[in-house]
Design a protein around this motif. Sequence first.
Motif, PDB file in Angstrom:
ATOM      1  N   VAL A   8       0.851  -1.198   0.000  1.00  0.00           N
ATOM      2  CA  VAL A   8       0.000   0.000   0.000  1.00  0.00           C
ATOM      3  C   VAL A   8       0.886   1.247   0.000  1.00  0.00           C
ATOM      4  O   VAL A   8       1.727   1.433   0.873  1.00  0.00           O
ATOM      5  CB  VAL A   8      -1.009   0.013   1.174  1.00  0.00           C
ATOM      6  CG1 VAL A   8      -2.141  -0.956   0.916  1.00  0.00           C
ATOM      7  CG2 VAL A   8      -0.357  -0.274   2.508  1.00  0.00           C
ATOM      8  N   ALA A   9       0.661   2.062  -1.027  1.00  0.00           N
ATOM      9  CA  ALA A   9       1.478   3.275  -1.177  1.00  0.00           C
ATOM     10  C   ALA A   9       0.600   4.391  -1.752  1.00  0.00           C
ATOM     11  O   ALA A   9       1.007   5.140  -2.627  1.00  0.00           O
ATOM     12  CB  ALA A   9       2.651   2.989  -2.098  1.00  0.00           C
ATOM     13  N   ALA A  10      -0.622   4.459  -1.262  1.00  0.00           N
ATOM     14  CA  ALA A  10      -1.567   5.440  -1.811  1.00  0.00           C
ATOM     15  C   ALA A  10      -1.735   6.644  -0.891  1.00  0.00           C
ATOM     16  O   ALA A  10      -2.574   7.498  -1.132  1.00  0.00           O
ATOM     17  CB  ALA A  10      -2.923   4.778  -2.073  1.00  0.00           C
ATOM     18  N   GLY A  11      -0.921   6.703   0.168  1.00  0.00           N
ATOM     19  CA  GLY A  11      -1.037   7.828   1.104  1.00  0.00           C
ATOM     20  C   GLY A  11      -0.341   9.064   0.564  1.00  0.00           C
ATOM     21  O   GLY A  11       0.386   9.009  -0.431  1.00  0.00           O
ATOM     22  N   ARG A  15       3.566  14.099   6.623  1.00  0.00           N
ATOM     23  CA  ARG A  15       4.466  14.324   7.760  1.00  0.00           C
ATOM     24  C   ARG A  15       5.923  14.409   7.337  1.00  0.00           C
ATOM     25  O   ARG A  15       6.766  14.905   8.037  1.00  0.00           O
ATOM     26  CB  ARG A  15       4.291  13.213   8.805  1.00  0.00           C
ATOM     27  CG  ARG A  15       3.076  13.415   9.685  1.00  0.00           C
ATOM     28  CD  ARG A  15       2.780  12.159  10.477  1.00  0.00           C
ATOM     29  NE  ARG A  15       2.359  11.060   9.614  1.00  0.00           N
ATOM     30  CZ  ARG A  15       2.062   9.845  10.042  1.00  0.00           C
ATOM     31  NH1 ARG A  15       2.172   9.558  11.302  1.00  0.00           N
ATOM     32  NH2 ARG A  15       1.658   8.916   9.196  1.00  0.00           N
ATOM     33  N   LYS A  22       5.504  10.726  -0.198  1.00  0.00           N
ATOM     34  CA  LYS A  22       6.796  10.286   0.333  1.00  0.00           C
ATOM     35  C   LYS A  22       7.329   9.024  -0.336  1.00  0.00           C
ATOM     36  O   LYS A  22       8.532   8.797  -0.364  1.00  0.00           O
ATOM     37  CB  LYS A  22       6.708  10.080   1.837  1.00  0.00           C
ATOM     38  CG  LYS A  22       5.882   8.876   2.283  1.00  0.00           C
ATOM     39  CD  LYS A  22       5.979   8.668   3.775  1.00  0.00           C
ATOM     40  CE  LYS A  22       4.924   7.691   4.261  1.00  0.00           C
ATOM     41  NZ  LYS A  22       4.906   7.556   5.703  1.00  0.00           N
ATOM     42  N   GLY A  75      -7.429   3.831  -1.802  1.00  0.00           N
ATOM     43  CA  GLY A  75      -8.658   4.423  -1.270  1.00  0.00           C
ATOM     44  C   GLY A  75      -8.372   5.584  -0.331  1.00  0.00           C
ATOM     45  O   GLY A  75      -7.231   6.057  -0.228  1.00  0.00           O
ATOM     46  N   VAL A  76      -9.410   6.020   0.368  1.00  0.00           N
ATOM     47  CA  VAL A  76      -9.318   7.204   1.232  1.00  0.00           C
ATOM     48  C   VAL A  76      -8.410   6.921   2.432  1.00  0.00           C
ATOM     49  O   VAL A  76      -7.551   7.714   2.779  1.00  0.00           O
ATOM     50  CB  VAL A  76     -10.727   7.612   1.718  1.00  0.00           C
ATOM     51  CG1 VAL A  76     -10.647   8.797   2.667  1.00  0.00           C
ATOM     52  CG2 VAL A  76     -11.619   7.918   0.526  1.00  0.00           C
ATOM     53  N   ALA A  77      -8.612   5.775   3.070  1.00  0.00           N
ATOM     54  CA  ALA A  77      -7.800   5.391   4.236  1.00  0.00           C
ATOM     55  C   ALA A  77      -6.965   4.158   3.875  1.00  0.00           C
ATOM     56  O   ALA A  77      -7.241   3.475   2.879  1.00  0.00           O
ATOM     57  CB  ALA A  77      -8.699   5.078   5.421  1.00  0.00           C
ATOM     58  N   SER A  81      -7.258   1.053   0.907  1.00  0.00           N
ATOM     59  CA  SER A  81      -6.226   0.677  -0.072  1.00  0.00           C
ATOM     60  C   SER A  81      -5.906  -0.817   0.035  1.00  0.00           C
ATOM     61  O   SER A  81      -5.725  -1.491  -0.973  1.00  0.00           O
ATOM     62  CB  SER A  81      -4.951   1.501   0.146  1.00  0.00           C
ATOM     63  OG  SER A  81      -5.213   2.872  -0.040  1.00  0.00           O
ATOM     64  N   ASP A 100       3.539  -1.969   4.020  1.00  0.00           N
ATOM     65  CA  ASP A 100       3.532  -0.518   3.832  1.00  0.00           C
ATOM     66  C   ASP A 100       4.631  -0.141   2.846  1.00  0.00           C
ATOM     67  O   ASP A 100       5.807  -0.448   3.087  1.00  0.00           O
ATOM     68  CB  ASP A 100       3.830   0.206   5.160  1.00  0.00           C
ATOM     69  CG  ASP A 100       2.645   0.187   6.101  1.00  0.00           C
ATOM     70  OD1 ASP A 100       1.503   0.060   5.617  1.00  0.00           O
ATOM     71  OD2 ASP A 100       2.864   0.315   7.327  1.00  0.00           O
ATOM     72  N   GLY A 101       4.228   0.584   1.797  1.00  0.00           N
ATOM     73  CA  GLY A 101       5.230   1.045   0.830  1.00  0.00           C
ATOM     74  C   GLY A 101       6.289   1.907   1.481  1.00  0.00           C
ATOM     75  O   GLY A 101       7.388   2.082   0.952  1.00  0.00           O
ATOM     76  N   LYS A 210      10.186   2.349   9.181  1.00  0.00           N
ATOM     77  CA  LYS A 210       9.060   2.988   8.466  1.00  0.00           C
ATOM     78  C   LYS A 210       9.393   4.472   8.299  1.00  0.00           C
ATOM     79  O   LYS A 210       9.686   5.161   9.268  1.00  0.00           O
ATOM     80  CB  LYS A 210       7.771   2.828   9.259  1.00  0.00           C
ATOM     81  CG  LYS A 210       6.594   3.440   8.546  1.00  0.00           C
ATOM     82  CD  LYS A 210       5.298   3.052   9.206  1.00  0.00           C
ATOM     83  CE  LYS A 210       4.158   3.766   8.545  1.00  0.00           C
ATOM     84  NZ  LYS A 210       3.172   4.221   9.507  1.00  0.00           N
TER      85      LYS A 210
HETATM   86  O1  C5P Z   1       0.155   7.173   6.917  1.00  0.00           O
HETATM   87  P1  C5P Z   1       0.976   5.955   7.181  1.00  0.00           P
HETATM   88  O2  C5P Z   1       2.443   6.207   7.017  1.00  0.00           O
HETATM   89  O3  C5P Z   1       0.641   5.233   8.438  1.00  0.00           O
HETATM   90  O4  C5P Z   1       0.582   4.959   5.998  1.00  0.00           O
HETATM   91  C1  C5P Z   1       1.069   3.640   5.963  1.00  0.00           C
HETATM   92  C2  C5P Z   1       1.067   3.143   4.527  1.00  0.00           C
HETATM   93  O5  C5P Z   1      -0.277   3.109   4.034  1.00  0.00           O
HETATM   94  C3  C5P Z   1       1.875   4.049   3.589  1.00  0.00           C
HETATM   95  O6  C5P Z   1       2.697   3.237   2.760  1.00  0.00           O
HETATM   96  C4  C5P Z   1       0.797   4.774   2.803  1.00  0.00           C
HETATM   97  O7  C5P Z   1       1.183   5.132   1.480  1.00  0.00           O
HETATM   98  C5  C5P Z   1      -0.347   3.754   2.774  1.00  0.00           C
HETATM   99  N1  C5P Z   1      -1.678   4.366   2.606  1.00  0.00           N
HETATM  100  C6  C5P Z   1      -2.465   3.981   1.536  1.00  0.00           C
HETATM  101  N2  C5P Z   1      -3.690   4.565   1.347  1.00  0.00           N
HETATM  102  C7  C5P Z   1      -4.122   5.538   2.172  1.00  0.00           C
HETATM  103  C8  C5P Z   1      -3.334   5.926   3.279  1.00  0.00           C
HETATM  104  C9  C5P Z   1      -2.096   5.313   3.474  1.00  0.00           C
HETATM  105  O8  C5P Z   1      -2.061   3.111   0.753  1.00  0.00           O
HETATM  106  N3  C5P Z   1      -5.294   6.094   1.915  1.00  0.00           N
END
Ligand code: C5P
Length: 232
Positions: A8-11, A15, A22, A75-77, A81, A100-101, A210
């Motif tokens: 998952v790398a959609a964030g 920060r 990032k 997705g949103v959270a 994803s 986590d990506g 991380k």
């Molecule tokens: O925000 P945080 O660092 O905890 O996110 C953990 C992982 O989840 C990250 O690799 C981030 O890209 C991913 N993520 C995602 N979709 C989101 C929020 C976070 O894939 N909507």
Amino acid sequence: MRVGAVIVAAGRGRRLGAEGPKQFVDLGGEPLLAWSVRAFAGHPDIERVVVTLPAEWAETPPKWLPDGVSVHAGGVARADSVRIGVGALAGEVEVVLVHDGARPFASAGLISRVVEAGRRGPAIPVIGLDDTVKRIDDRGRVIETVPREDLRRVQTPQGFPAKVLAQTHALADAAAWGKHDAAGMTDDAMLCERLGIDVSTVEGDHSNLKITTPRDLSIARWMVESGLIPSR
Ligand code: C5P
């Protein structure tokens, strides 16, 4: 048993304070995410790799992603994803690793340990705490010391039988947990805990950092430059 990985790398990774997400910042001459994906795409146990990216990136996937990796808009959270990534693997694998990506240094040994345990049931990598831990109140005053022997820091990848992971997401959806506290779903084992499904632990890895803050990124760059992390 066939094994797949969802990265998952959609964030947005705000920060970190970088201009873009990032997962694309430079780490040793490559995007951070390239490290995370290669660890799985190049692992002998992993047959399929799915990556979730922010929608605008998923439309034209980066050329540096290894061949055979499929890309989906996240997705949103985070939990959304993960659900999208797990859905993309449906029927193709019996075991799913969720990663986590933002963790570029998952070692082959760590992935193997999680795969092995994940075949039997949900399994997560953990490390012990070196610091003394205290619970505080909302004014910052100490309430108590929490015995650290019982506490672990949790990492990814986390491994699951595919059916169990799909089922937990379906049940979470039905209970509308995702709508209330998807943001509070910081890992995938949480869903299992809520449903009373046993989760086992395997040994994590202190190098499996991380990347969240600029400090983390500086440490990661130093780890690469100093040769602490072998180039892959
Ligand atoms: O925000 P945080 O660092 O905890 O996110 C953990 C992982 O989840 C990250 O690799 C981030 O890209 C991913 N993520 C995602 N979709 C989101 C929020 C976070 O894939 N909507």
